[in-house]
Design a protein around this motif. Sequence first.
Motif, PDB file in Angstrom:
ATOM      1  N   UNK A  93      -9.119  -5.656  -8.747  1.00  0.00           N
ATOM      2  CA  UNK A  93      -9.300  -6.303 -10.058  1.00  0.00           C
ATOM      3  C   UNK A  93      -7.915  -6.616 -10.279  1.00  0.00           C
ATOM      4  N   UNK A  94      -6.919  -6.174 -10.111  1.00  0.00           N
ATOM      5  CA  UNK A  94      -5.587  -6.502 -10.397  1.00  0.00           C
ATOM      6  C   UNK A  94      -5.026  -7.692 -10.058  1.00  0.00           C
ATOM      7  N   UNK A  95      -5.677  -8.197  -8.764  1.00  0.00           N
ATOM      8  CA  UNK A  95      -5.727  -9.807  -8.367  1.00  0.00           C
ATOM      9  C   UNK A  95      -4.128  -9.921  -7.691  1.00  0.00           C
ATOM     10  N   UNK A  96      -3.407  -8.688  -7.714  1.00  0.00           N
ATOM     11  CA  UNK A  96      -2.069  -8.742  -6.946  1.00  0.00           C
ATOM     12  C   UNK A  96      -2.106  -8.712  -5.310  1.00  0.00           C
ATOM     13  N   UNK A  97      -1.892  -9.760  -4.907  1.00  0.00           N
ATOM     14  CA  UNK A  97      -2.540  -9.754  -3.300  1.00  0.00           C
ATOM     15  C   UNK A  97      -1.539  -8.913  -2.389  1.00  0.00           C
ATOM     16  N   UNK A  98      -0.247  -8.264  -2.815  1.00  0.00           N
ATOM     17  CA  UNK A  98       0.263  -7.412  -2.217  1.00  0.00           C
ATOM     18  C   UNK A  98      -0.442  -6.055  -2.378  1.00  0.00           C
ATOM     19  N   UNK A  99      -0.722  -5.626  -3.349  1.00  0.00           N
ATOM     20  CA  UNK A  99      -1.533  -4.484  -3.602  1.00  0.00           C
ATOM     21  C   UNK A  99      -2.871  -4.562  -2.816  1.00  0.00           C
ATOM     22  N   UNK A 100      -3.597  -5.511  -2.952  1.00  0.00           N
ATOM     23  CA  UNK A 100      -4.644  -5.516  -2.118  1.00  0.00           C
ATOM     24  C   UNK A 100      -4.481  -5.418  -0.611  1.00  0.00           C
ATOM     25  N   UNK A 101      -3.536  -6.261   0.021  1.00  0.00           N
ATOM     26  CA  UNK A 101      -3.270  -6.055   1.262  1.00  0.00           C
ATOM     27  C   UNK A 101      -2.833  -4.714   1.735  1.00  0.00           C
ATOM     28  N   UNK A 102      -1.971  -3.786   1.038  1.00  0.00           N
ATOM     29  CA  UNK A 102      -1.529  -2.643   1.216  1.00  0.00           C
ATOM     30  C   UNK A 102      -2.512  -1.844   1.156  1.00  0.00           C
ATOM     31  N   UNK A 103      -3.638  -1.921   0.159  1.00  0.00           N
ATOM     32  CA  UNK A 103      -4.827  -1.016   0.038  1.00  0.00           C
ATOM     33  C   UNK A 103      -5.650  -1.273   1.525  1.00  0.00           C
ATOM     34  N   UNK A 104      -5.808  -2.362   1.788  1.00  0.00           N
ATOM     35  CA  UNK A 104      -6.656  -2.945   2.769  1.00  0.00           C
ATOM     36  C   UNK A 104      -6.103  -1.996   4.096  1.00  0.00           C
ATOM     37  N   UNK A 105      -4.816  -2.134   4.357  1.00  0.00           N
ATOM     38  CA  UNK A 105      -4.266  -1.875   5.365  1.00  0.00           C
ATOM     39  C   UNK A 105      -4.163  -0.142   5.595  1.00  0.00           C
ATOM     40  N   UNK A 106      -3.883   0.513   4.258  1.00  0.00           N
ATOM     41  CA  UNK A 106      -3.770   1.900   4.293  1.00  0.00           C
ATOM     42  C   UNK A 106      -5.423   2.529   4.699  1.00  0.00           C
ATOM     43  N   UNK A 107      -6.322   1.675   4.088  1.00  0.00           N
ATOM     44  CA  UNK A 107      -7.890   2.107   4.186  1.00  0.00           C
ATOM     45  C   UNK A 107      -8.251   2.135   5.811  1.00  0.00           C
ATOM     46  N   UNK A 108      -7.734   0.990   6.293  1.00  0.00           N
ATOM     47  CA  UNK A 108      -8.050   0.897   7.961  1.00  0.00           C
ATOM     48  C   UNK A 108      -7.453   1.807   8.784  1.00  0.00           C
ATOM     49  N   UNK A 109      -6.109   2.012   8.254  1.00  0.00           N
ATOM     50  CA  UNK A 109      -5.304   2.947   9.016  1.00  0.00           C
ATOM     51  C   UNK A 109      -5.702   4.475   8.973  1.00  0.00           C
ATOM     52  N   UNK A 110      -6.402   4.921   7.833  1.00  0.00           N
ATOM     53  CA  UNK A 110      -6.794   6.269   7.569  1.00  0.00           C
ATOM     54  C   UNK A 110      -8.153   6.359   8.288  1.00  0.00           C
ATOM     55  N   UNK A 111      -9.112   5.088   8.067  1.00  0.00           N
ATOM     56  CA  UNK A 111     -10.393   5.124   8.829  1.00  0.00           C
ATOM     57  C   UNK A 111     -10.227   5.507  10.158  1.00  0.00           C
ATOM     58  N   UNK A 112      -9.434   4.522  11.033  1.00  0.00           N
ATOM     59  CA  UNK A 112      -9.198   4.691  12.440  1.00  0.00           C
ATOM     60  C   UNK A 112      -8.511   6.057  12.888  1.00  0.00           C
ATOM     61  N   UNK A 113      -7.363   6.426  11.857  1.00  0.00           N
ATOM     62  CA  UNK A 113      -7.057   7.704  12.181  1.00  0.00           C
ATOM     63  C   UNK A 113      -8.036   8.964  12.502  1.00  0.00           C
ATOM     64  N   UNK A 114      -8.823   8.895  11.282  1.00  0.00           N
ATOM     65  CA  UNK A 114      -9.919   9.950  11.042  1.00  0.00           C
ATOM     66  C   UNK A 114     -11.016   9.849  12.156  1.00  0.00           C
ATOM     67  N   UNK A 115     -11.180   8.736  12.484  1.00  0.00           N
ATOM     68  CA  UNK A 115     -12.334   8.457  13.566  1.00  0.00           C
ATOM     69  C   UNK A 115     -11.768   9.008  14.996  1.00  0.00           C
TER      70      UNK A 115
END
Length: 64
Positions: free
Chosen positions: A29-51
């Motif tokens: 909702x913030x609309x900040x593309x840098x924040x959105x990209x960081x969040x997406x990368x962090x989410x995917x890294x954490x998910x693959x690490x847990x898997x």
Amino acid sequence: MKKLSGYLYDATRKMGKAASTVNTIETIASGDPKKIAKRLVRYNVNKSGHKATNSVLTKLLKKL
């Protein structure tokens, strides 16, 4: 019958997942593309690490 600790564990897991979802929604909702990209990368890294961790632990426990 489930123990009280089991109910508390389940409740905290649900609250943590809800908090994570709200955080993601706020980031988008913030609309900040840098924040959105960081969040997406962090989410995917954490998910693959847990898997990967879960996979290794499952293999180790089968050997025991």
